[in-house]
Design a protein around this motif. Structure first.
Motif, PDB file in Angstrom:
ATOM      1  N   ALA A  75       0.831  -1.214   0.000  1.00 48.65           N
ATOM      2  CA  ALA A  75       0.000   0.000   0.000  1.00 48.65           C
ATOM      3  C   ALA A  75       0.858   1.255   0.000  1.00 48.65           C
ATOM      4  N   LEU A  76       1.925   1.243   0.782  1.00 49.66           N
ATOM      5  CA  LEU A  76       2.807   2.411   0.815  1.00 49.66           C
ATOM      6  C   LEU A  76       3.499   2.605  -0.530  1.00 49.66           C
ATOM      7  N   ALA A  77       3.838   1.518  -1.216  1.00 53.52           N
ATOM      8  CA  ALA A  77       4.474   1.633  -2.528  1.00 53.52           C
ATOM      9  C   ALA A  77       3.570   2.368  -3.510  1.00 53.52           C
ATOM     10  N   LEU A  80       3.412   6.027  -2.622  1.00 53.76           N
ATOM     11  CA  LEU A  80       4.616   6.765  -3.003  1.00 53.76           C
ATOM     12  C   LEU A  80       4.657   7.041  -4.505  1.00 53.76           C
ATOM     13  N   VAL A  81       4.215   6.082  -5.293  1.00 52.76           N
ATOM     14  CA  VAL A  81       4.135   6.315  -6.744  1.00 52.76           C
ATOM     15  C   VAL A  81       3.213   7.497  -7.024  1.00 52.76           C
ATOM     16  N   GLN A  82       2.077   7.520  -6.350  1.00 54.88           N
ATOM     17  CA  GLN A  82       1.101   8.586  -6.568  1.00 54.88           C
ATOM     18  C   GLN A  82       1.574   9.931  -6.025  1.00 54.88           C
ATOM     19  N   ARG A  83       2.507   9.897  -5.110  1.00 52.77           N
ATOM     20  CA  ARG A  83       3.059  11.143  -4.558  1.00 52.77           C
ATOM     21  C   ARG A  83       4.344  11.554  -5.267  1.00 52.77           C
ATOM     22  N   GLY A  84       4.680  10.892  -6.368  1.00 48.42           N
ATOM     23  CA  GLY A  84       5.838  11.285  -7.161  1.00 48.42           C
ATOM     24  C   GLY A  84       7.167  10.823  -6.605  1.00 48.42           C
ATOM     25  N   GLN A  85       7.180   9.693  -5.911  1.00 47.05           N
ATOM     26  CA  GLN A  85       8.422   9.150  -5.343  1.00 47.05           C
ATOM     27  C   GLN A  85       8.637   7.709  -5.825  1.00 47.05           C
ATOM     28  N   PRO A  86       8.817   7.502  -7.127  1.00 43.76           N
ATOM     29  CA  PRO A  86       8.924   6.127  -7.650  1.00 43.76           C
ATOM     30  C   PRO A  86      10.133   5.362  -7.126  1.00 43.76           C
ATOM     31  N   ALA A  87      11.258   6.042  -6.874  1.00 43.46           N
ATOM     32  CA  ALA A  87      12.441   5.334  -6.376  1.00 43.46           C
ATOM     33  C   ALA A  87      12.168   4.711  -5.013  1.00 43.46           C
ATOM     34  N   ALA A  88      11.532   5.474  -4.123  1.00 42.39           N
ATOM     35  CA  ALA A  88      11.184   4.927  -2.810  1.00 42.39           C
ATOM     36  C   ALA A  88      10.140   3.824  -2.929  1.00 42.39           C
ATOM     37  N   ALA A  89       9.247   3.970  -3.896  1.00 42.60           N
ATOM     38  CA  ALA A  89       8.206   2.959  -4.079  1.00 42.60           C
ATOM     39  C   ALA A  89       8.798   1.606  -4.461  1.00 42.60           C
ATOM     40  N   ARG A  90       9.847   1.613  -5.269  1.00 35.44           N
ATOM     41  CA  ARG A  90      10.453   0.353  -5.712  1.00 35.44           C
ATOM     42  C   ARG A  90      10.896  -0.498  -4.523  1.00 35.44           C
ATOM     43  N   ALA A  91      11.487   0.135  -3.537  1.00 34.97           N
ATOM     44  CA  ALA A  91      11.971  -0.603  -2.372  1.00 34.97           C
ATOM     45  C   ALA A  91      10.810  -1.260  -1.629  1.00 34.97           C
ATOM     46  N   HIS A  92       9.688  -0.577  -1.549  1.00 34.56           N
ATOM     47  CA  HIS A  92       8.543  -1.143  -0.825  1.00 34.56           C
ATOM     48  C   HIS A  92       7.851  -2.236  -1.648  1.00 34.56           C
ATOM     49  N   PHE A  93       7.808  -2.095  -2.977  1.00 31.57           N
ATOM     50  CA  PHE A  93       7.299  -3.196  -3.795  1.00 31.57           C
ATOM     51  C   PHE A  93       8.163  -4.440  -3.601  1.00 31.57           C
ATOM     52  N   ALA A  94       9.480  -4.239  -3.572  1.00 35.02           N
ATOM     53  CA  ALA A  94      10.387  -5.370  -3.366  1.00 35.02           C
ATOM     54  C   ALA A  94      10.145  -6.028  -2.014  1.00 35.02           C
ATOM     55  N   ALA A  95       9.931  -5.218  -0.985  1.00 35.46           N
ATOM     56  CA  ALA A  95       9.678  -5.769   0.343  1.00 35.46           C
ATOM     57  C   ALA A  95       8.337  -6.495   0.395  1.00 35.46           C
ATOM     58  N   ALA A  96       7.339  -5.973  -0.326  1.00 33.38           N
ATOM     59  CA  ALA A  96       6.015  -6.604  -0.321  1.00 33.38           C
ATOM     60  C   ALA A  96       6.041  -7.995  -0.942  1.00 33.38           C
ATOM     61  N   THR A  97       6.943  -8.208  -1.914  1.00 37.25           N
ATOM     62  CA  THR A  97       7.000  -9.487  -2.620  1.00 37.25           C
ATOM     63  C   THR A  97       8.180 -10.346  -2.184  1.00 37.25           C
ATOM     64  N   ALA A  98       8.882  -9.928  -1.143  1.00 32.65           N
ATOM     65  CA  ALA A  98      10.046 -10.682  -0.658  1.00 32.65           C
ATOM     66  C   ALA A  98       9.606 -12.000  -0.016  1.00 32.65           C
ATOM     67  N   PRO A  99      10.443 -13.033  -0.089  1.00 29.25           N
ATOM     68  CA  PRO A  99      10.076 -14.334   0.493  1.00 29.25           C
ATOM     69  C   PRO A  99       9.818 -14.280   1.994  1.00 29.25           C
ATOM     70  N   ASP A 100      10.450 -13.322   2.690  1.00 26.85           N
ATOM     71  CA  ASP A 100      10.280 -13.271   4.148  1.00 26.85           C
ATOM     72  C   ASP A 100       9.185 -12.304   4.589  1.00 26.85           C
ATOM     73  N   ALA A 123       8.105   2.084 -17.045  1.00 25.91           N
ATOM     74  CA  ALA A 123       7.637   3.447 -17.329  1.00 25.91           C
ATOM     75  C   ALA A 123       8.458   4.496 -16.603  1.00 25.91           C
ATOM     76  N   GLY A 124       8.780   4.211 -15.342  1.00 20.94           N
ATOM     77  CA  GLY A 124       9.584   5.140 -14.555  1.00 20.94           C
ATOM     78  C   GLY A 124       8.894   6.438 -14.218  1.00 20.94           C
ATOM     79  N   ALA A 125       7.571   6.482 -14.357  1.00 26.30           N
ATOM     80  CA  ALA A 125       6.851   7.736 -14.135  1.00 26.30           C
ATOM     81  C   ALA A 125       5.891   7.598 -12.966  1.00 26.30           C
TER      82      ALA A 125
END
Length: 410
Positions: A75-77, A80-100, A123-125
């Motif tokens: 949800a935070l990812a 962050l995308v909607q707030r114009g912070q795609p770089a920070a969003a990537r880290a949270h998407f990765a954490a959301a789909t991490a095995p742990d 897209a990077g946007a």
């Protein structure tokens, strides 16, 4: 006590009663401030209302309590995308789909986060906020855990001849269809409708609760004044050899009409319901078709004799696709060896995750569309450019000699 408050908040959110949902979520947070589920659910309600800063602070509070919480990261990812912070969003998407991640997302939610991350990489946007793009995390424990990565992504352009050859060698074909399938029947696509109406106002259960006339105005515009028979694409698809099922996002019943005309009807799974069915929100009585209720000259919104408002039996944003429908769709695409994705924008969940389910099970994914969607960002796609009403009859004609020859020799 906190569990019941969480359940009340989730139920009110699904009914579009955001004030009631917020009150219940606040009660859940007050009763159990150490429960990350309460904070995530409360954040989702702020997110739906467009208060992105407050929503983000609540998601972060959940992560302070449970650093590996997958729902909070996902949800935070998006936030962050909607707030114009795609770089920070990537880290949270990765954490959301991490095995742990714990507790993990269920399988379709995991695929959604995975797909969103890949699309973001392509897209990077940043995306602007919309209510209809807001995640709706569930407080329930996942019963269907993630099943692993789909195969490699990418796009290959195919010809009609290549598509025909693939169809001839496929034993179980499933079609996933969207609004582009019905454009040749004179029905407006979502893209056309959203040029006239605001999507958040048009198809959100929260907005329908506030002003049901808006949705009914969209329905009137969708149907127009003319009849809309199934087009050549519908009829050709219904006659396609080896077609096991049609899974559709469309609510116009044109697949059912074409399937009935073709003889033994191919099963049609309606993900989003049907505009042919309506019911009164007051007494529950079944009403006329939405086309009849929205006809020119009739007052909007249409009302029952009891005074209640009629609503179409379709899935609005904020509501869940019926569990039986999504289970049937998943079973069909997982058993397919070829999935035809026809006229789909591939921007609405859970339909857009179904090709990933199919690809992960070994199916080839073929997209029939004038311009390709972003599906290739998440999975390998064979794109056949063109309109369904042109491509499918051509394919059907190409397959006919082969079918007659096979029958003659058997």
């Amino acid at each position: 006590m906190e569990t019941s408050a969480i359940e009340r908040a989730a139920a009110a959110r699904s009914r579009g009663e955001l004030a009631e949902a917020a009150e219940a979520a606040d009660a859940a947070v007050a009763a159990a401030p150490a429960d990350p589920r309460a904070w995530v659910l409360s954040g989702s309600i702020d997110h739906l209302r467009g208060d992105l800063e407050r929503a983000a602070s609540r998601y972060r509070r959940a992560l302070a309590l449970a650093p590996r919480d997958a729902a909070a990261h996902a949800a935070l990812a998006v936030n962050l995308v909607q707030r114009g912070q795609p770089a920070a969003a990537r880290a949270h998407f990765a954490a959301a789909t991490a095995p742990d991640a714990s507790p993990p997302l269920d399988d379709l939610q995991w695929l959604q986060a995975f797909q969103q991350a890949r699309e973001l990489d392509e897209a990077g946007a940043a995306l602007s906020w919309s209510r209809c793009a807001t995640p709706l995390p569930s407080p329930r424990t996942p019963v269907d855990p993630p099943r692993g990565l789909p195969p490699a992504c990418g796009r290959v352009t195919w010809s009609i001849a290549e598509l025909t050859a693939a169809l001839r060698t496929s034993s179980r074909i499933v079609a996933l269809t969207g609004a582009g399938m019905s454009a040749a029947s004179g029905l407006q696509t979502r893209k056309q409708l959203w040029q006239r109406f605001t999507r958040d106002d048009a198809v959100s259960i929260a907005r329908f609760r506030e002003d049901p006339a808006t949705l009914w105005a969209v329905i009137r515009a969708f149907w127009g004044d003319d009849p809309h028979p199934a087009n050549a694409g519908h009829h050709a698809l219904a006659r396609l050899p080896g077609l096991a099922a049609i899974v559709t996002q469309n609510v116009d019943d044109l697949h059912q009409s074409a399937a009935a005309a073709a003889g033994p009807a191919t099963p049609v799974i309606e993900l989003h319901g049907s505009l042919s069915r309506t019911r009164c929100l007051g007494c529950g009585r079944a009403g006329e078709t939405s086309q009849a209720l929205a006809a020119a000259g009739r007052p909007l919104p249409p009302r029952c004799d009891c005074g209640g408002v009629f609503r179409p039996e379709v899935v609005l944003f904020g509501e869940r696709v019926p569990a039986a429908a999504i289970a049937a769709a998943r079973a069909q695409v997982a058993a397919a060896d070829l999935l035809l994705v026809i006229g789909c924008a591939m921007d609405v969940s859970p339909a857009r995750e179904l090709p990933l389910v199919a690809a992960r099970a070994g199916a080839r994914i073929v997209e029939l569309k004038r311009r390709p969607s972003r599906l290739a960002a998440a999975v390998r796609v064979h794109h056949v450019p063109g309109a369904a009403e042109d491509l499918l009859p051509e394919v059907a004609r190409a397959l006919e000699p082969s079918e007659r020859g096979h029958d003659a020799g058997s």
